[in-house]
Every structure is written in structure tokens, then in C-alpha cells.
Write a protein that holds these residues in place. Structure first.
Motif, mmCIF file in Angstrom:
data_model
loop_
_atom_site.group_PDB
_atom_site.id
_atom_site.type_symbol
_atom_site.label_atom_id
_atom_site.label_comp_id
_atom_site.label_asym_id
_atom_site.label_seq_id
_atom_site.Cartn_x
_atom_site.Cartn_y
_atom_site.Cartn_z
ATOM 1 N N TRP A 179 14.918 46.161 31.579
ATOM 2 C CA TRP A 179 16.447 45.320 30.626
ATOM 3 C C TRP A 179 16.552 46.513 29.284
ATOM 4 N N TYR A 180 16.048 47.823 29.662
ATOM 5 C CA TYR A 180 15.545 48.880 28.533
ATOM 6 C C TYR A 180 16.625 49.318 28.561
ATOM 7 N N LEU A 181 17.875 49.394 29.706
ATOM 8 C CA LEU A 181 18.888 50.319 30.431
ATOM 9 C C LEU A 181 20.329 49.153 29.544
ATOM 10 N N PRO A 182 21.008 50.623 29.593
ATOM 11 C CA PRO A 182 22.508 50.119 29.280
ATOM 12 C C PRO A 182 23.130 49.260 30.254
ATOM 13 N N LEU A 183 24.701 48.606 29.508
ATOM 14 C CA LEU A 183 25.144 47.764 30.157
ATOM 15 C C LEU A 183 26.320 49.050 31.248
ATOM 16 N N ALA A 184 26.250 49.826 30.753
ATOM 17 C CA ALA A 184 26.747 50.151 32.468
ATOM 18 C C ALA A 184 26.077 50.706 32.676
ATOM 19 N N TRP A 185 24.396 50.142 33.483
ATOM 20 C CA TRP A 185 23.416 50.986 34.632
ATOM 21 C C TRP A 185 23.763 49.465 34.782
ATOM 22 N N TYR A 186 24.089 48.298 34.382
ATOM 23 C CA TYR A 186 23.637 46.897 35.213
ATOM 24 C C TYR A 186 24.266 47.667 36.792
ATOM 25 N N ASP A 187 23.896 47.043 37.852
ATOM 26 C CA ASP A 187 24.127 47.012 39.034
ATOM 27 C C ASP A 187 24.292 46.293 40.244
ATOM 28 N N TYR A 188 23.388 45.058 39.733
ATOM 29 C CA TYR A 188 23.934 43.788 40.905
ATOM 30 C C TYR A 188 24.770 42.766 40.118
ATOM 31 N N PHE A 189 26.021 42.842 40.586
ATOM 32 C CA PHE A 189 26.719 41.251 40.363
ATOM 33 C C PHE A 189 27.176 40.984 40.304
ATOM 34 N N GLY A 190 27.338 38.838 40.224
ATOM 35 C CA GLY A 190 27.767 37.839 41.779
ATOM 36 C C GLY A 190 29.394 37.980 41.024
ATOM 37 N N GLN A 191 30.117 37.182 42.271
ATOM 38 C CA GLN A 191 30.975 36.539 41.377
ATOM 39 C C GLN A 191 31.428 35.766 39.770
ATOM 40 N N GLY A 192 32.161 35.785 40.468
ATOM 41 C CA GLY A 192 32.515 35.229 38.523
ATOM 42 C C GLY A 192 33.406 33.670 38.475
ATOM 43 N N THR A 193 33.161 33.449 37.275
ATOM 44 C CA THR A 193 34.338 32.416 37.278
ATOM 45 C C THR A 193 34.492 32.138 36.114
ATOM 46 N N LEU A 194 35.949 31.871 36.038
ATOM 47 C CA LEU A 194 37.261 32.048 35.034
ATOM 48 C C LEU A 194 37.309 31.152 34.307
ATOM 49 N N VAL A 195 37.446 31.433 32.699
ATOM 50 C CA VAL A 195 37.973 30.827 31.507
ATOM 51 C C VAL A 195 38.440 31.441 30.853
ATOM 52 N N THR A 196 39.293 30.097 30.347
ATOM 53 C CA THR A 196 40.870 30.115 30.837
ATOM 54 C C THR A 196 40.635 29.278 28.505
ATOM 55 N N VAL A 197 41.127 30.056 27.451
ATOM 56 C CA VAL A 197 41.012 29.701 26.547
ATOM 57 C C VAL A 197 42.089 29.060 26.385
ATOM 58 N N SER A 198 42.763 27.673 25.853
ATOM 59 C CA SER A 198 45.050 27.041 25.209
ATOM 60 C C SER A 198 44.624 27.472 23.743
ATOM 61 N N SER A 199 45.944 27.905 23.152
ATOM 62 C CA SER A 199 46.301 28.789 21.898
ATOM 63 C C SER A 199 46.275 26.985 21.752
#
Length: 122
Positions: free
Chosen positions: A102-122
Motif C-alpha cells: 500500500w505504501y508504494l506510490p500510484l506509479a508503482w501499481y503493476d497489476y491492471f485489469g480491463q477498464g469500464t467506460l464512464v461517459t458524463v454528458s453535459s
């Protein structure tokens, strides 16, 4: 094998809310961290929330502080990202990721999953 899968994105109007979820498996580290990242079209990957598995400590950048909340349900091996007061600039592909400590910075995160798209309309 570490696996993460994000889901629950969608289309929402500005000012609305959405709660994508991330199901994870294979994380056997004593104090791992799970974070949500996002990549808007043409922009860099940004971390928007992180949580410690062991302490529940959380981290948010100023851009989402007060609007986003990360919550972990260990029994379900699921991490949620409650997003409120959404803005068009929150539109992005949201991905969850993990790091062994946990104490490692965000740049060190190395296990990634597939994403999910979020679209916010104006």
C-alpha cells in the motif's frame, strides 16, 4: 495469478452519480493496495483513488476529493468507486489496479485489469 475486472461504467448526466466495481482475485500480499485509475481521451493515465487492504486508509487527488469515495468489501473481494457530482471532464476509461504494498506510490501499481467506460454528458 492476480486478476482484476472492472465493471459498472455507463452514461450519466452531469451532476449525477455512478458506482463502478472491481472484482479481484489472487492478491495474497499482507498489505496490498487497490486503486482506480482513469484515462481520458488524449490524456495520461491518472490515479483517482486508492485504498489499503489492511488498514482501510484511502488516498484521493485534489481533482476528485469530496466527490469520489473508494470502498472495499473484503468478503466479496470487490472494491467500489462511488462517484458523485460527476462532470463532463470525468469522462474516461476507468480501470482498477493493485500493488503489493500500500505504501508504494500510484506509479508503482503493476497489476491492471480491463477498464469500464464512464461517459458524463453535459
Amino acid at each position: 495469478e492476480v486478476q482484476l475486472q472492472a465493471s459498472g461504467g455507463g452514461l450519466v448526466q452531469a451532476g449525477g452519480c455512478l458506482t463502478p466495481s472491481c472484482v479481484h482475485s489472487g492478491l495474497t500480499f499482507a498489505d496490498y493496495g487497490i486503486a482506480w485509475f482513469r484515462r481520458a481521451p488524449g490524456k495520461q493515465l491518472d490515479g483517482v483513488a486508492a485504498i489499503s487492504n489492511s488498514t482501510g486508509d484511502t488516498f484521493y487527488p485534489d481533482s476528485v476529493k469530496g466527490r469520489f469515495t473508494i470502498v472495499s468489501d473484503s468478503a466479496k473481494s470487490t472494491v467500489y468507486l462511488h462517484m458523485n457530482s460527476l462532470k463532463p471532464e470525468d469522462t474516461a476509461l476507468y480501470t482498477c489496479a493493485a500493488v503489493s504494498c500500500w505504501y508504494l506510490p500510484l506509479a508503482w501499481y503493476d497489476y491492471f485489469g480491463q477498464g469500464t467506460l464512464v461517459t458524463v454528458s453535459s
